[in-house]
Design a protein around this motif. Structure first.
Motif, PDB file in Angstrom:
ATOM      1  N   GLY A  25       0.425  -1.364  -0.513  1.00 46.58           N
ATOM      2  CA  GLY A  25      -0.184  -0.029  -0.098  1.00 46.58           C
ATOM      3  C   GLY A  25       0.921   1.003  -0.330  1.00 46.58           C
ATOM      4  N   TRP A  26       2.193   1.067  -0.286  1.00 49.59           N
ATOM      5  CA  TRP A  26       3.037   2.205   0.002  1.00 49.59           C
ATOM      6  C   TRP A  26       3.959   2.560  -0.963  1.00 49.59           C
ATOM      7  CZ3 TRP A  26       2.674   6.122   3.791  1.00 49.59           C
ATOM      8  CH2 TRP A  26       2.185   5.590   4.343  1.00 49.59           C
ATOM      9  N   MET A  65       2.299  -1.328  -4.151  1.00 46.69           N
ATOM     10  CA  MET A  65       1.144  -1.618  -4.700  1.00 46.69           C
ATOM     11  C   MET A  65       0.525  -2.110  -5.551  1.00 46.69           C
ATOM     12  SD  MET A  65       0.716   2.733  -4.156  1.00 46.69           S
ATOM     13  CE  MET A  65       0.320   3.749  -2.705  1.00 46.69           C
ATOM     14  N   GLY A  66      -0.744  -2.379  -6.226  1.00 51.38           N
ATOM     15  CA  GLY A  66      -1.080  -3.692  -6.997  1.00 51.38           C
ATOM     16  C   GLY A  66      -1.341  -2.650  -8.245  1.00 51.38           C
ATOM     17  N   SER A  67      -1.976  -1.317  -8.660  1.00 53.23           N
ATOM     18  CA  SER A  67      -1.902  -0.743  -9.693  1.00 53.23           C
ATOM     19  C   SER A  67      -1.255   0.963 -10.163  1.00 53.23           C
ATOM     20  CB  SER A  67      -3.380  -0.370  -9.977  1.00 53.23           C
ATOM     21  OG  SER A  67      -4.237   0.228  -9.419  1.00 53.23           O
ATOM     22  N   GLY A  68      -0.899   1.354 -11.077  1.00 53.25           N
ATOM     23  CA  GLY A  68      -0.695   2.859 -11.114  1.00 53.25           C
ATOM     24  C   GLY A  68       1.498   2.960 -11.413  1.00 53.25           C
ATOM     25  N   SER A  69       1.532   3.782 -10.582  1.00 51.77           N
ATOM     26  CA  SER A  69       3.470   3.992 -10.554  1.00 51.77           C
ATOM     27  C   SER A  69       4.181   5.374 -10.482  1.00 51.77           C
ATOM     28  CB  SER A  69       3.919   3.609 -12.024  1.00 51.77           C
ATOM     29  OG  SER A  69       3.284   5.135 -13.088  1.00 51.77           O
ATOM     30  N   VAL A  70       5.075   5.148  -9.739  1.00 52.02           N
ATOM     31  CA  VAL A  70       5.576   6.889  -9.825  1.00 52.02           C
ATOM     32  C   VAL A  70       6.566   7.019 -10.227  1.00 52.02           C
ATOM     33  CG1 VAL A  70       6.834   5.754  -7.479  1.00 52.02           C
ATOM     34  CG2 VAL A  70       5.637   8.605  -7.951  1.00 52.02           C
ATOM     35  N   THR A  71       6.856   8.450 -10.263  1.00 51.84           N
ATOM     36  CA  THR A  71       7.950   9.470 -11.130  1.00 51.84           C
ATOM     37  C   THR A  71       8.489   9.914 -10.698  1.00 51.84           C
ATOM     38  OG1 THR A  71       6.828   8.448 -13.803  1.00 51.84           O
ATOM     39  CG2 THR A  71       8.614   9.764 -14.158  1.00 51.84           C
ATOM     40  N   PHE A  72       9.748   9.647 -10.306  1.00 51.83           N
ATOM     41  CA  PHE A  72      11.175  10.673  -9.528  1.00 51.83           C
ATOM     42  C   PHE A  72      11.172  11.733 -11.059  1.00 51.83           C
ATOM     43  CE2 PHE A  72      10.267   7.288  -7.195  1.00 51.83           C
ATOM     44  CZ  PHE A  72      10.678   7.737  -6.441  1.00 51.83           C
ATOM     45  N   TYR A  73      11.114  13.074  -9.841  1.00 57.95           N
ATOM     46  CA  TYR A  73      11.611  13.775 -11.046  1.00 57.95           C
ATOM     47  C   TYR A  73      13.128  14.672 -10.663  1.00 57.95           C
ATOM     48  CZ  TYR A  73       7.511  13.553 -13.930  1.00 57.95           C
ATOM     49  OH  TYR A  73       6.173  13.139 -14.479  1.00 57.95           O
ATOM     50  N   TYR A  74      14.044  14.893 -11.662  1.00 58.27           N
ATOM     51  CA  TYR A  74      14.340  16.282 -11.467  1.00 58.27           C
ATOM     52  C   TYR A  74      13.787  18.190 -12.071  1.00 58.27           C
ATOM     53  CZ  TYR A  74      17.893  20.296 -11.143  1.00 58.27           C
ATOM     54  OH  TYR A  74      18.253  21.895 -10.509  1.00 58.27           O
ATOM     55  N   SER A 123       0.409   8.682  -0.965  1.00 57.84           N
ATOM     56  CA  SER A 123      -0.319   9.835  -2.440  1.00 57.84           C
ATOM     57  C   SER A 123      -0.597   9.574  -3.712  1.00 57.84           C
ATOM     58  CB  SER A 123      -0.147  11.008  -1.090  1.00 57.84           C
ATOM     59  OG  SER A 123      -0.430  11.105  -0.080  1.00 57.84           O
ATOM     60  N   CYS A 124      -1.269   9.891  -4.387  1.00 57.71           N
ATOM     61  CA  CYS A 124      -1.151  10.118  -5.437  1.00 57.71           C
ATOM     62  C   CYS A 124      -1.116  11.620  -6.420  1.00 57.71           C
ATOM     63  CB  CYS A 124      -2.854   9.647  -5.819  1.00 57.71           C
ATOM     64  SG  CYS A 124      -3.679   8.382  -6.361  1.00 57.71           S
ATOM     65  N   GLY A 125      -0.710  11.891  -7.275  1.00 57.07           N
ATOM     66  CA  GLY A 125      -0.596  13.146  -7.879  1.00 57.07           C
ATOM     67  C   GLY A 125       1.241  14.140  -7.668  1.00 57.07           C
ATOM     68  N   ARG A 126       1.286  14.983  -7.625  1.00 53.77           N
ATOM     69  CA  ARG A 126       2.392  15.273  -7.795  1.00 53.77           C
ATOM     70  C   ARG A 126       2.950  15.790  -5.938  1.00 53.77           C
ATOM     71  NH1 ARG A 126       6.577  17.227 -11.407  1.00 53.77           N
ATOM     72  NH2 ARG A 126       7.905  19.089 -10.378  1.00 53.77           N
ATOM     73  N   GLN A 127       4.607  15.615  -5.794  1.00 53.55           N
ATOM     74  CA  GLN A 127       4.098  15.937  -3.936  1.00 53.55           C
ATOM     75  C   GLN A 127       5.950  16.596  -4.664  1.00 53.55           C
ATOM     76  OE1 GLN A 127       2.680  13.613  -1.116  1.00 53.55           O
ATOM     77  NE2 GLN A 127       2.168  12.891  -2.541  1.00 53.55           N
ATOM     78  N   CYS A 170      -2.623   7.275 -10.289  1.00 49.32           N
ATOM     79  CA  CYS A 170      -3.633   6.225 -10.075  1.00 49.32           C
ATOM     80  C   CYS A 170      -4.403   5.665 -10.503  1.00 49.32           C
ATOM     81  CB  CYS A 170      -4.208   6.989  -9.043  1.00 49.32           C
ATOM     82  SG  CYS A 170      -2.582   7.419  -6.934  1.00 49.32           S
ATOM     83  N   TYR A 171      -4.505   4.954 -10.874  1.00 49.64           N
ATOM     84  CA  TYR A 171      -5.656   3.661 -11.642  1.00 49.64           C
ATOM     85  C   TYR A 171      -6.055   2.802 -11.073  1.00 49.64           C
ATOM     86  CZ  TYR A 171      -1.420   2.439 -14.314  1.00 49.64           C
ATOM     87  OH  TYR A 171      -0.214   2.159 -14.752  1.00 49.64           O
TER      88      TYR A 171
END
Length: 169
Positions: free
Chosen positions: A86-87, A127-136, A105-109, A168-169
């Motif tokens: 879940g994280w 998590m079961g779905s979605g992804s996270v992108t790391f940005y500069y 959390s979803c969205g940009r942080q 998140c989807y």
């Protein structure tokens, strides 16, 4: 009158005992314990990264639980992707070296909110779905998600990320 004197004598003895008991310091009631003071690593972390709420001797919560930082890996675990279900987690060192931050959390942080900008060297998505992108800033560096859960080494982008964005989807 003969009965009055013994009652008065007993009353004086009881009063004297109560007076002595009141003068002797009793047990001190325990005040809430500042757990950071009990753990030098926690105290040092909070000195550099203030504003957290100590959850236990190994975890600090920021922004009401939005981010949870775990200072040390569980005993016997090394170089293991161990993000709780879940994280999504990011680690201060390659190969999932601690401290570990976790978000859901979803969205940009903005990672600077919790002083995690320019610190990420590995990541795990649990998590079961979605992804996270790391940005500069606005440039994507790398992603982890349901299809590619781990990044053991963020190289060549170690310590570059200052934002994350979870889809998140």
């Amino acid at each position: 009158m003969a009965l009055y004197r013994p009652v008065r004598a007993v009353a004086n003895v009881v009063f004297g005992v109560l007076l002595l008991v009141s003068l002797v310091p009793g047990p001190v009631l325990a005040a809430p314990v500042d757990r950071a003071a009990l753990n030098p690593q926690m105290a040092a972390y909070l000195a550099v990264h203030p504003g957290g709420t100590v959850l236990n001797d190994n975890e600090v919560s920021y922004s009401g639980g939005t981010l949870v930082v775990t200072l040390r890996a569980p005993v016997g675990t090394h170089a293991v992707a161990d993000c709780p279900l879940g994280w999504y987690c990011f680690y201060d060192r390659p190969d999932f070296g601690y401290p570990r931050g976790k978000l859901s959390s979803c969205g940009r942080q903005n990672l600077a909110t919790w002083d995690w900008q320019f610190r990420i060297e590995s990541a795990h998505y649990n998590m079961g779905s979605g992804s996270v992108t790391f940005y500069y800033d606005s440039s994507p560096l790398f992603s982890v998600g349901a299809g590619n859960r781990v990044r053991t080494d963020a190289s060549p982008y170690r310590n570059w990320a200052n934002y994350v964005s979870r889809t998140c989807y």
